[in-house]
Design a protein around this motif. Structure first.
Motif, mmCIF file in Angstrom:
data_model
loop_
_atom_site.group_PDB
_atom_site.id
_atom_site.type_symbol
_atom_site.label_atom_id
_atom_site.label_comp_id
_atom_site.label_asym_id
_atom_site.label_seq_id
_atom_site.Cartn_x
_atom_site.Cartn_y
_atom_site.Cartn_z
ATOM 1 N N ASP A 30 -15.486 -20.199 -68.818
ATOM 2 C CA ASP A 30 -14.545 -21.270 -68.742
ATOM 3 C C ASP A 30 -13.249 -20.826 -69.582
ATOM 4 O OD1 ASP A 30 -15.907 -22.309 -66.870
ATOM 5 O OD2 ASP A 30 -16.300 -24.164 -67.900
ATOM 6 N N LYS A 31 -12.010 -20.630 -68.936
ATOM 7 C CA LYS A 31 -10.937 -20.212 -69.522
ATOM 8 C C LYS A 31 -10.020 -21.523 -69.593
ATOM 9 C CE LYS A 31 -12.195 -16.526 -70.984
ATOM 10 N NZ LYS A 31 -12.745 -16.132 -72.316
ATOM 11 N N HIS A 32 -9.091 -21.894 -70.687
ATOM 12 C CA HIS A 32 -8.539 -23.156 -70.535
ATOM 13 C C HIS A 32 -6.890 -22.760 -71.323
ATOM 14 C CE1 HIS A 32 -12.079 -25.417 -69.778
ATOM 15 N NE2 HIS A 32 -12.606 -24.672 -70.672
ATOM 16 N N PRO A 33 -6.293 -22.449 -70.388
ATOM 17 C CA PRO A 33 -4.800 -22.040 -70.763
ATOM 18 C C PRO A 33 -4.105 -23.015 -71.592
ATOM 19 C CG PRO A 33 -5.069 -21.221 -68.743
ATOM 20 C CD PRO A 33 -6.016 -22.118 -69.162
ATOM 21 N N MET A 34 -3.327 -22.725 -72.667
ATOM 22 C CA MET A 34 -2.774 -23.896 -73.443
ATOM 23 C C MET A 34 -1.625 -24.417 -72.645
ATOM 24 S SD MET A 34 -1.954 -21.935 -77.111
ATOM 25 C CE MET A 34 -1.174 -20.410 -76.134
ATOM 26 N N ASN A 71 -8.838 -19.747 -75.049
ATOM 27 C CA ASN A 71 -7.355 -19.420 -75.168
ATOM 28 C C ASN A 71 -6.972 -18.908 -76.214
ATOM 29 O OD1 ASN A 71 -6.786 -21.626 -76.915
ATOM 30 N ND2 ASN A 71 -7.247 -23.080 -75.105
ATOM 31 N N GLU A 72 -5.546 -18.581 -76.167
ATOM 32 C CA GLU A 72 -5.027 -17.756 -77.179
ATOM 33 C C GLU A 72 -4.836 -18.695 -78.679
ATOM 34 O OE1 GLU A 72 -1.366 -15.908 -75.942
ATOM 35 O OE2 GLU A 72 -2.219 -14.818 -74.534
ATOM 36 N N GLU A 73 -4.830 -19.693 -78.269
ATOM 37 C CA GLU A 73 -4.732 -20.753 -79.344
ATOM 38 C C GLU A 73 -5.923 -20.624 -80.350
ATOM 39 O OE1 GLU A 73 -2.316 -24.705 -80.053
ATOM 40 O OE2 GLU A 73 -4.186 -25.119 -78.765
ATOM 41 N N GLU A 74 -7.211 -20.584 -79.691
ATOM 42 C CA GLU A 74 -8.428 -20.849 -80.456
ATOM 43 C C GLU A 74 -9.268 -19.685 -80.026
ATOM 44 O OE1 GLU A 74 -9.756 -24.769 -82.117
ATOM 45 O OE2 GLU A 74 -9.136 -25.212 -79.979
ATOM 46 N N PRO A 75 -8.837 -18.335 -80.239
ATOM 47 C CA PRO A 75 -9.455 -17.332 -79.753
ATOM 48 C C PRO A 75 -11.207 -16.981 -80.308
ATOM 49 C CG PRO A 75 -8.046 -16.309 -81.410
ATOM 50 C CD PRO A 75 -7.709 -17.917 -81.023
ATOM 51 N N PHE A 76 -11.465 -17.594 -81.228
ATOM 52 C CA PHE A 76 -12.669 -17.537 -81.924
ATOM 53 C C PHE A 76 -13.639 -18.764 -81.906
ATOM 54 C CE2 PHE A 76 -9.511 -15.377 -84.886
ATOM 55 C CZ PHE A 76 -9.545 -14.304 -84.386
ATOM 56 N N PHE A 77 -13.086 -19.852 -80.914
ATOM 57 C CA PHE A 77 -13.847 -20.991 -80.611
ATOM 58 C C PHE A 77 -15.167 -20.806 -80.236
ATOM 59 C CE2 PHE A 77 -15.235 -24.759 -78.703
ATOM 60 C CZ PHE A 77 -15.011 -25.885 -79.771
ATOM 61 N N TYR A 78 -15.282 -20.029 -79.219
ATOM 62 C CA TYR A 78 -16.531 -19.658 -78.261
ATOM 63 C C TYR A 78 -17.334 -18.982 -79.121
ATOM 64 C CZ TYR A 78 -14.921 -21.476 -73.974
ATOM 65 O OH TYR A 78 -14.416 -22.298 -72.891
ATOM 66 N N ALA A 79 -16.817 -18.157 -79.958
ATOM 67 C CA ALA A 79 -17.877 -17.115 -80.879
ATOM 68 C C ALA A 79 -18.450 -18.080 -81.968
ATOM 69 C CB ALA A 79 -16.997 -16.179 -81.594
ATOM 70 N N LYS A 80 -17.725 -19.107 -82.748
ATOM 71 C CA LYS A 80 -18.295 -19.958 -83.490
ATOM 72 C C LYS A 80 -19.155 -20.776 -83.070
ATOM 73 C CE LYS A 80 -14.049 -20.920 -85.136
ATOM 74 N NZ LYS A 80 -13.027 -21.531 -86.184
ATOM 75 N N ALA A 81 -18.918 -21.292 -81.677
ATOM 76 C CA ALA A 81 -19.882 -22.206 -81.077
ATOM 77 C C ALA A 81 -20.989 -21.613 -80.662
ATOM 78 C CB ALA A 81 -19.247 -22.757 -79.596
ATOM 79 N N ALA A 82 -21.105 -20.334 -80.104
ATOM 80 C CA ALA A 82 -22.486 -19.729 -79.841
ATOM 81 C C ALA A 82 -23.148 -19.431 -81.092
ATOM 82 C CB ALA A 82 -22.019 -18.132 -79.317
#
Length: 365
Positions: free
Chosen positions: A155-159, A288-299
């Protein structure tokens, strides 16, 4: 003549090893005997092998699904559909029989069944239901009757274009993702400058995590030790400190580990490498561009949670008359030891801290 003789020899080698009269089309996953049809597969000469293999799979599947709040309804639907589906090997199926009485009887029989107890459920099934259920488990078609998990990282969530200054609410997508763990600052973990290979080692771990998540259908809670063992074994970086120099080798290594591992029941799939590559790309791109590393950190956080849950897991599953007659699913391979789990947790925490500090300098290449 020699050519004809050679062809006859090839045909003989491809004959069903149970009836010896028809060309074989399938291979038993347990004993590797070749057979031509379900009739031969069910034959007395093969019944011991098929029963033991299937019942082990049934127990594993029931134990994994049994505590889901919706499992009883799903099980009912599966068993009802068993009676409606064509046998993929047979040409003739009588579809004229009404099934309302069968479904009512089935509902009555399962009304008070504890789906946490595979022995109790198994005892309630009729002989023909047991056989068809076993075949459904073996063929993998049972997965089609259970909702397929949708990975959150797709899922992508644009700002938002407009944001109110006093809006401190958390974006909805964060509630659907694993909770991010707090780890020490990278400078507190090491004073050594990390090598460029860390990025590709991380890709190997993320590819392993994505395939494990899909394999477990997004739910690690009931089988954390099995999930941790799979994750460790298909990631060469976690299991043996392998170092990778590019994305392709990091992902292909996971695919090769899956192929080589006899107890991971994934069919050969030419598209699996592409799927893992896409998964890693989506994870590293973030929501999204605001939190590009969020998914990596979640995984990475969920991978750590899996190791932690596996280390602290206490077996509570009951072993009844049916269950005790067959080995536990994990007996095919030893579970990861606590020392291995601790080591992998430390490495995953390193990657999580590294992601905060250094991932911004890298892109998928």
């Amino acid at each position: 003549m020699e050519s004809l003789k050679a062809m006859e020899e090839v045909d003989a080698e491809n004959m069903c090893q149970l009836c010896n009269s028809i060309r074989s089309k399938y291979v038993c996953p347990r004993c590797n005997i070749s057979y031509c049809s379900v009739s031969c597969y069910k034959s007395p000469n093969h019944s011991d092998c098929s029963e033991e293999f299937y019942k082990g799979n049934v127990q594993e599947w029931l134990a994994a699904e049994g505590t889901d709040p919706e499992a009883k309804n799903e099980m009912m639907e599966i068993l009802k559909r068993i009676n409606q589906q064509d046998d993929e090997f047979d040409d003739c199926v009588d579809e004229s029989d009404g099934d309302s009485d069968e479904e009512e009887s089935l509902s009555d029989r399962l009304a008070m069944v504890d789906l946490d107890n595979p022995d109790e459920l198994w005892a309630k099934l009729l002989p023909e239901e047991k056989q068809e259920f076993l075949e459904l488990i073996k063929s993998g078609d049972v997965a089609k009757l259970v909702p397929e998990w949708e990975p959150w990282w797709e899922d992508k969530h644009p700002m938002p274009k407009v944001r109110f200054a006093d809006d401190n609410s958390e974006p909805e997508y964060k509630s659907k993702c694993p909770k991010i763990r707090t780890v020490p600052e990278f400078s507190h973990l090491t004073k050594t400058e990390p090598s460029p290979q860390v990025y590709f080692n991380l890709i190997n771990v993320l590819a392993s995590y994505s395939i494990t998540a899909r394999y477990m259908n997004g739910d690690f809670s009931e089988l954390p030790r099995e999930a941790a063992t799979i994750l460790i074994n298909i990631s060469k970086n976690l299991s043996s400190n392998a170092i990778f120099n590019d994305l392709e080798s990091a992902v292909e290594s996971v695919n090769q580990c899956i192929i080589d591992c006899p107890w991971i029941t994934l069919e050969p799939d030419s598209k699996r490498v592409l799927q893992m590559t896409n998964d890693v790309t989506w994870i590293l791109e973030g929501p999204n561009e605001e939190e590009p590393f969020f998914y990596a950190k979640a995984a990475l956080s969920e991978a750590i949670e899996i190791m932690c849950a596996a280390k602290n897991f206490k077996e509570t599953r009951r072993r009844g008359k049916f269950s005790s007659a067959f080995p536990e699913p994990t007996e095919a391979s030893p579970l990861a030891s606590k020392s291995t789990l601790n080591k992998c947790m430390k490495k995953l925490e390193y990657y999580l801290s590294w992601t905060d500090k250094h991932l911004s300098a890298y892109r998928i290449k």
